[in-house]
Enzyme design. Sequence first.
Site, PDB file in Angstrom:
ATOM      1  N   HIS A  62      48.736  48.537  31.075  1.00  0.00           N
ATOM      2  CA  HIS A  62      48.706  49.564  32.115  1.00  0.00           C
ATOM      3  C   HIS A  62      49.450  50.820  31.692  1.00  0.00           C
ATOM      4  CE1 HIS A  62      47.265  48.581  36.210  1.00  0.00           C
ATOM      5  NE2 HIS A  62      47.158  47.368  35.702  1.00  0.00           N
ATOM      6  N   ASP A  97      28.692  49.634  51.773  1.00  0.00           N
ATOM      7  CA  ASP A  97      29.824  49.551  52.702  1.00  0.00           C
ATOM      8  C   ASP A  97      30.874  48.596  52.131  1.00  0.00           C
ATOM      9  OD1 ASP A  97      31.556  48.953  54.781  1.00  0.00           O
ATOM     10  OD2 ASP A  97      29.968  48.767  56.292  1.00  0.00           O
ATOM     11  N   LYS A 140      42.397  40.255  45.060  1.00  0.00           N
ATOM     12  CA  LYS A 140      42.434  41.724  44.959  1.00  0.00           C
ATOM     13  C   LYS A 140      41.959  42.131  43.565  1.00  0.00           C
ATOM     14  CE  LYS A 140      44.332  46.011  44.402  1.00  0.00           C
ATOM     15  NZ  LYS A 140      44.449  46.792  43.156  1.00  0.00           N
TER      16      LYS A 140
HETATM   17  C1  MEV Z   1      46.092  45.009  40.152  1.00  0.00           C
HETATM   18  O1  MEV Z   1      45.299  46.036  40.696  1.00  0.00           O
HETATM   19  C2  MEV Z   1      45.362  43.686  40.202  1.00  0.00           C
HETATM   20  C3  MEV Z   1      46.174  42.461  39.731  1.00  0.00           C
HETATM   21  O2  MEV Z   1      47.370  42.353  40.491  1.00  0.00           O
HETATM   22  C4  MEV Z   1      45.299  41.249  39.968  1.00  0.00           C
HETATM   23  C5  MEV Z   1      46.005  39.923  39.741  1.00  0.00           C
HETATM   24  O3  MEV Z   1      47.239  39.849  39.888  1.00  0.00           O
HETATM   25  O4  MEV Z   1      45.288  38.945  39.426  1.00  0.00           O
HETATM   26  C6  MEV Z   1      46.585  42.574  38.308  1.00  0.00           C
END
Ligand code: MEV
Length: 428
Positions: free
Chosen positions: A382, A284, A268
């Site tokens: 963050h 896409d 992700k």
């Molecule tokens: C957050 O959008 C993405 C992370 O969770 C990816 C990861 O854990 O490697 C920080």
Amino acid sequence: MAEKEHHNKKFYHLTRLERLAQLKAEMHLSEADMAVLSGEKSLSPVEADHMIENVIGTFSLPMGIARYFRVNGREIPIPMVVEEPSIVAGASFMARLSLGTGGFFAHTTAPEMIGQVQVLDLEDLSSARMKLLAVKESLLAEAAKVDPLLKELGGGPKDLEVRLISESPIGPFLVVHLIVDVRDAMGANAINTAVERLTHRVEEITGGRVLLRILSNLADRRLARARVTILKNDLAFDGFTGKDVRDGIIAAWAFARADPYRAATHNKGIMNGIDPVVIATGNDWRAVEAGAHAYAARNGRYTSLSTWEKDANGDLAGTLEMPLAVGTIGGATRVHPAAQANLRLMGIDSASELAQVIVSVGLAQNLAALRALATEGIQRGHMGLHARQVAIAAGAKGDQINQLAEKLVQEKAIRIDRASVILKEWRN
Ligand code: MEV
């Protein structure tokens, strides 16, 4: 170069309009492109009405520029369309770290997509398979008729494979794979038209019944690959040595390599870099997502798409390999005004170069996440950005946004209820 780098370093300190002006000069963009990129004149509701059904309007997202990306020796500003804070900053920061070894090196395989034809109602599956393979060339010639221009450009149908699915809930059946080189297109239309064209011949040759005719998003013949090396010394920060950070990143990767629960999140993080550029160029992103995750599970167990290891000098070496079905012609890449402007912004005119850039951003984004996770944790970086969003959501305006965000971070209470109370106090 040194002067340009110095210039770029300050990009995030510039105002939004100054950033636009700098990019205009750097990439020689037109006024019309600038109006589109700034959002002033992007996709209109009238244009949108021609794109999908039942349109009532459009939906906007922020577009930021990741800097410091050097891909195959060329410096490229990266447009990223995404709602999540820290992504653009994280990618830029890692791209800057990669400059010590020349940035990212990427390549792509031929842009070959797979179209599937499902053939049912056959008793003699193996014989039917042989009959199809025996006339492969004529089937390829038939499929080529749908797009003579593609063939002229060096693309078109390249191969045909026949797979026997021996076990399924409806029993055994055959699947024909038509392999088409789609050149600079994403390829869904080229593939789907070509496989539909084969229906009649496949039924005639096999005596079976053709049901599904559709491309496969597991585009494992259209791969993009990137590699990067980060000098160990460039990884050191605050109380962390370069070796600590390097080994932490490798251990974080090992976790994803071995455990699907971690691999999903790890990947992700890669897609955090991939999707924003895919979207910015009108491609896409569901197709790219589907391909990525299916590829990550191709050996029967879901795992990491990237690798991180130590090289002979003790530096950190990363790679990423994944399917990337993106185009620079056709579909929304042509219709959406920002998609074309973004290709000009990056100075890209081929699908392969676009895929090379995107896979590099995915690798950078993965590194940003692992570096944070293996050291100070993800929340610290963050927090400031998240606090700004909370401040805006609570109703802060102008200078108040940063002031309120700072206060929330200080209090370690980044919550909308607390933000509202502080705002109320200030207003009183
Ligand atoms: C957050 O959008 C993405 C992370 O969770 C990816 C990861 O854990 O490697 C920080």
